[in-house]
Write an enzyme that holds these catalytic residues in place. Sequence first.
Site, PDB file in Angstrom:
ATOM      1  N   GLY A 716       0.798  -1.226   0.000  1.00 57.72           N
ATOM      2  CA  GLY A 716       0.000   0.000   0.000  1.00 57.72           C
ATOM      3  C   GLY A 716       0.827   1.272   0.000  1.00 57.72           C
ATOM      4  N   GLU A 719      -1.554   5.940   2.045  1.00 60.07           N
ATOM      5  CA  GLU A 719      -1.534   6.689   3.298  1.00 60.07           C
ATOM      6  C   GLU A 719      -0.129   6.993   3.804  1.00 60.07           C
ATOM      7  OE1 GLU A 719      -5.277   5.310   5.727  1.00 60.07           O
ATOM      8  OE2 GLU A 719      -4.747   3.816   4.238  1.00 60.07           O
TER       9      GLU A 719
HETATM   10 MO1  MOS Z   1      -8.805   4.866   4.971  1.00 61.95          MO
HETATM   11  S1  MOS Z   1      -8.536   6.299   6.374  1.00 61.95           S
HETATM   12  O1  MOS Z   1      -8.670   3.344   5.490  1.00 61.95           O
HETATM   13  O2  MOS Z   1      -9.959   5.408   3.952  1.00 61.95           O
END
Ligand code: MOS
Length: 755
Positions: A716, A719
């Site tokens: 990922g 984030e």
């Molecule tokens: Mo996220 S904050 O898992 O959309």
Amino acid sequence: MPRSPVGRETDRIDGRLKVTGAAEYSGDYRAPRLAHAHLVTSTIARGKVTGFDTAAAFASPGVLRVHTAPDNPLRLYETTGQAAAFAENYIPLKSEAVHFHGQAIAMVVAETPEQARDAAALVTATYDVQQPRTSVTDEPRVPAGPAISGAPSSLTVLAPGVETIDAALAASDVVVEAEFRQNVQHHAAMEPHAVLADWEGDDRVTVHAGAQIPAAYALGMAQRLGIPAPNVRLITKHVGGGFGARVVLWSDAPLAAAAARELGRPVRLVLTREQMFTLTGHRSHLTQSVRLGASRDGVLNAVSHRSVAERPTTMSFTMTPAHSMSDALYRTPNLHVDAQLAVLDIPGSRAMRGPNEAPGGFALETAMDELAIATGVDPVELRLRNYATTSPSTNLPWSSKHLDECYRVGAERFGWSGRSATPRSRVDGQWLYGTGMATAIYPAARREGFAVEVQLRDDDTAVVSTGASDLGTGGRTVVAISGADALGIPMKRITPKIGDTYLPPGAPAVGSSNTHATVPLVVDAARNVIAELKRVAVTENGSPWQGADASDLRYERGILHGLGRSMTFGRLLAAVGSPGITMRSSPMGAPIPGYVHHSFGAHFCEVRVNRFTGEARVTRFTTVADVGRVINAKAARSQLVGGVIFGIGHALLEENHLELATGRLANSTLADYLVPVHADIPDIDIHMLDRPDPLLTGPLGDGSEDVGTQSLGARGLGEIGTVGSAAAVGNAVHNATGIRVHDTPITPDKLFEHL
Ligand code: MOS
């Protein structure tokens, strides 16, 4: 011969649709006889509505319905089980109870959006007001649930012979202690929440809405509406940003759908920007306390990280918004993390980009900077001295970790070595300038129970289908890239189909997991459809290989070879009279056990602070990220840039003031809630290491298959840019000015008085 598109700079395939305005977002859909809804929201935070005056609204032009609780005919029900974890725990417009300031208390339905809005403005309510609980210092508190990584909300690890974390801290040569306060922050997605609900009869509905977890959203809708789950079709084709605000089924979509059923016409409801601040979640305000104990040369002996955040009364499930990097990032023999939640009468909150790690990262990485100063150890060197090769909370190794390389490459790209460690030592005219750095870490959780279908068609194209949504991240393009790689054909021959719950269940677009959850399924479905193609080749009439053994055939780049013949899959399918063959991915097991999985990164930042006004401006930023295999270098860079911008907003601009006396989020407009604009952001230097993580996502099978597997090994990255980037800014502000600000955002007033 097509080159694999994996890792290249690929334009997103819906880019042209988006920039020309042709992409349809949820609020763009139309339906015959469409009616429009508008919500009326509460102006108290806790209590009861004692009466409404709706006469003026009813008399207003075009008004069809005015729904007020509790005397309205809208049929809405509780959510249960898994769906309840992704919904609010009250039924909208069912009772007089007010749970938060800005809750929907009435809804007008009219012929046009303007008529609905104008009539809604005419509805007035009287209240029986109670004092709201609004501060995280309020009681009662409850322990937080587990973090997204599965880590518990409270955890203590002590070295042999150590009695308590306080004893470990007391025995340390150097101790740094800091308290942090952070106000409410908002997702501020570009697309407002919008929903269109269109019924067939009164037990089957098509819903257009933005959703990060389409299957859970549709299930929640079905429960709210009291109809079987398969009778809700959720279409979520293009989404203008999620960031966590589209994880939960809020009150808007159920209300619009219930109104449409009651009226017997399709209904559209678009929230105003102001309504989004209270009706679609936010990042919890919180307090954090970090204590670090270390030797004189900066080796950690103890890490303690405690936090108190919100548990709005309307949410049965919330995040654990703080310590989830302190339990994983640094090697320490003594560790204590603890997250508490205060039960509050405030708008619902759940996840916001890096929900645990972004606030926690600001606190931990600011404290680490203070430790660097206290010990005189360079901040990068300090982090290398405390580098963990196994998780300090579980002792398990990482499936793949190259964070040390992130530090070294980042320091090199940024020019860290030229830095002055002495705060406030560099001046350029009216600007003080300085540099800071921080670490990023974010869990990589692979979720199970999702599927992809690959169809090979008789025109030599392929369709790759999965019900996931693309929040604007480029998920649709990832599906096309991994499909092209798996089948060995050019991307222009791949049609990705996503964003519809009538497709195979798609992986959620949450927790930076959609890519690494989806790609292995694409590869697996491609492998299955290639096997099916071979089966068809040896069994069907019209095939030149009829009667041969499938093991004599080899698939390569869209062509079947064997026994001296070659044929594209399209020609073969045409020859046997099949328009297409479709296969689904097999159920995907958990990753190989015995490892922890995270993405990593290192941020380096330069800021200039005006000596006379206290204004801080970010002038340089470098991020080096270890995110596994990079699928689309262009979109991946955009994700990281966007994450860093989120962090800059967190550090310098973003906060909504929760008025403690009234429970009102006081600056709930985009005029008053400041987010970074282009002029606030320098060119951001992003580098990705591109080191695949096969223990997380593959390898699949025994490697002898004819399927392309270059897209496996991704991790990922949605984030990770957000985590730690705010601390890098704050640390640079300290280096520039000598002023340490623990309570974000670092606004001019907090610097001015000390300059
Ligand atoms: Mo996220 S904050 O898992 O959309």
